[in-house]
Design a protein around this motif. Structure first.
Motif, PDB file in Angstrom:
ATOM      1  N   ARG A 101       0.845  -1.187   0.000  1.00  0.00           N
ATOM      2  CA  ARG A 101       0.000   0.000   0.000  1.00  0.00           C
ATOM      3  C   ARG A 101       0.886   1.245   0.000  1.00  0.00           C
ATOM      4  O   ARG A 101       1.899   1.294   0.706  1.00  0.00           O
ATOM      5  N   GLU A 102       0.475   2.267  -0.774  1.00  0.00           N
ATOM      6  CA  GLU A 102       1.250   3.511  -0.847  1.00  0.00           C
ATOM      7  C   GLU A 102       0.329   4.713  -0.713  1.00  0.00           C
ATOM      8  O   GLU A 102      -0.844   4.659  -1.107  1.00  0.00           O
ATOM      9  N   LEU A 103       0.894   5.784  -0.166  1.00  0.00           N
ATOM     10  CA  LEU A 103       0.149   7.023  -0.002  1.00  0.00           C
ATOM     11  C   LEU A 103       0.090   7.756  -1.343  1.00  0.00           C
ATOM     12  O   LEU A 103       1.126   8.044  -1.942  1.00  0.00           O
ATOM     13  N   VAL A 104      -1.112   8.072  -1.786  1.00  0.00           N
ATOM     14  CA  VAL A 104      -1.294   8.732  -3.076  1.00  0.00           C
ATOM     15  C   VAL A 104      -1.407  10.240  -2.905  1.00  0.00           C
ATOM     16  O   VAL A 104      -0.772  11.008  -3.638  1.00  0.00           O
ATOM     17  N   ALA A 105      -2.214  10.671  -1.948  1.00  0.00           N
ATOM     18  CA  ALA A 105      -2.436  12.103  -1.751  1.00  0.00           C
ATOM     19  C   ALA A 105      -2.969  12.336  -0.350  1.00  0.00           C
ATOM     20  O   ALA A 105      -3.608  11.462   0.230  1.00  0.00           O
ATOM     21  N   GLN A 106      -2.684  13.520   0.170  1.00  0.00           N
ATOM     22  CA  GLN A 106      -3.214  13.889   1.473  1.00  0.00           C
ATOM     23  C   GLN A 106      -3.558  15.366   1.491  1.00  0.00           C
ATOM     24  O   GLN A 106      -2.974  16.159   0.750  1.00  0.00           O
ATOM     25  N   ILE A 107      -4.519  15.701   2.349  1.00  0.00           N
ATOM     26  CA  ILE A 107      -4.952  17.087   2.481  1.00  0.00           C
ATOM     27  C   ILE A 107      -5.147  17.379   3.961  1.00  0.00           C
ATOM     28  O   ILE A 107      -5.787  16.607   4.688  1.00  0.00           O
ATOM     29  N   SER A 108      -4.585  18.485   4.404  1.00  0.00           N
ATOM     30  CA  SER A 108      -4.672  18.854   5.807  1.00  0.00           C
ATOM     31  C   SER A 108      -6.001  19.563   6.079  1.00  0.00           C
ATOM     32  O   SER A 108      -6.754  19.897   5.159  1.00  0.00           O
ATOM     33  N   SER A 109      -6.238  19.842   7.348  1.00  0.00           N
ATOM     34  CA  SER A 109      -7.450  20.583   7.710  1.00  0.00           C
ATOM     35  C   SER A 109      -7.402  21.996   7.150  1.00  0.00           C
ATOM     36  O   SER A 109      -8.447  22.627   6.971  1.00  0.00           O
ATOM     37  N   GLY A 110      -6.202  22.476   6.850  1.00  0.00           N
ATOM     38  CA  GLY A 110      -6.045  23.803   6.261  1.00  0.00           C
ATOM     39  C   GLY A 110      -5.931  23.780   4.744  1.00  0.00           C
ATOM     40  O   GLY A 110      -5.509  24.768   4.138  1.00  0.00           O
ATOM     41  N   ASP A 111      -6.254  22.617   4.148  1.00  0.00           N
ATOM     42  CA  ASP A 111      -6.268  22.438   2.683  1.00  0.00           C
ATOM     43  C   ASP A 111      -4.876  22.421   2.054  1.00  0.00           C
ATOM     44  O   ASP A 111      -4.741  22.630   0.846  1.00  0.00           O
ATOM     45  N   ASN A 112      -3.850  22.170   2.840  1.00  0.00           N
ATOM     46  CA  ASN A 112      -2.530  21.919   2.245  1.00  0.00           C
ATOM     47  C   ASN A 112      -2.526  20.509   1.674  1.00  0.00           C
ATOM     48  O   ASN A 112      -3.008  19.568   2.315  1.00  0.00           O
ATOM     49  N   THR A 113      -1.977  20.358   0.486  1.00  0.00           N
ATOM     50  CA  THR A 113      -2.012  19.066  -0.193  1.00  0.00           C
ATOM     51  C   THR A 113      -0.603  18.565  -0.512  1.00  0.00           C
ATOM     52  O   THR A 113       0.347  19.346  -0.629  1.00  0.00           O
ATOM     53  N   ASP A 114      -0.520  17.253  -0.672  1.00  0.00           N
ATOM     54  CA  ASP A 114       0.731  16.619  -1.040  1.00  0.00           C
ATOM     55  C   ASP A 114       0.390  15.384  -1.866  1.00  0.00           C
ATOM     56  O   ASP A 114      -0.633  14.731  -1.608  1.00  0.00           O
ATOM     57  N   TYR A 115       1.264  15.063  -2.850  1.00  0.00           N
ATOM     58  CA  TYR A 115       0.957  13.987  -3.786  1.00  0.00           C
ATOM     59  C   TYR A 115       2.148  13.066  -4.005  1.00  0.00           C
ATOM     60  O   TYR A 115       3.307  13.483  -3.953  1.00  0.00           O
TER      61      TYR A 115
END
Length: 121
Positions: free
Chosen positions: A45-59
């Motif tokens: 399993r791999e992390l595809v994307a994440q979004i913080s409570s402040g809408d910061n994103t990472d891919y």
């Protein structure tokens, strides 16, 4: 209790698009980070994307420019818009969220049951 329910998976041709949704339900005080993971056949399993409570994103590097993560806090829902899909995107996609059920309970990570995405060449 808290449940995460994914939807939107399916079979699509290469270069097509899909939109995944993941809705959280139950007793929820606050949702912090929300994430999408995937597990290709026979792989980890791999992390595809994440979004913080402040809408910061990472891919994940391989999906940058093709996938977009977003959230609707009023609906306790996270989305993953997937464009220009490739066969190598084929996987079971899982959502994941850090949720505080009440003000006095620490954040706990919850997982959805997964939704299959298959991209044909």
């Amino acid at each position: 209790q808290v449940q995460l329910v994914e939807s939107g998976g399916g079979l699509v041709q290469a270069r097509g698009s899909l939109r995944l949704s993941c809705a959280a339900s139950g007793t929820i005080f606050r949702i912090n980070a929300m994430r999408w993971y995937r597990q290709p056949p026979g792989k980890q399993r791999e992390l595809v994307a994440q979004i913080s409570s402040g809408d910061n994103t990472d891919y994940l590097e391989s999906v940058k420019g093709r996938f977009t993560i977003s959230r609707d806090n009023a609906k306790n829902t996270v989305y993953l818009q997937m464009n220009s899909l490739k066969p190598e995107d084929t996987a079971v996609y899982y959502c994941n969220a850090d949720i505080r059920r009440t003000i006095s309970i620490v954040s706990v990570t919850y997982w959805g049951q997964g939704t299959q995405v298959t991209v044909s060449s």
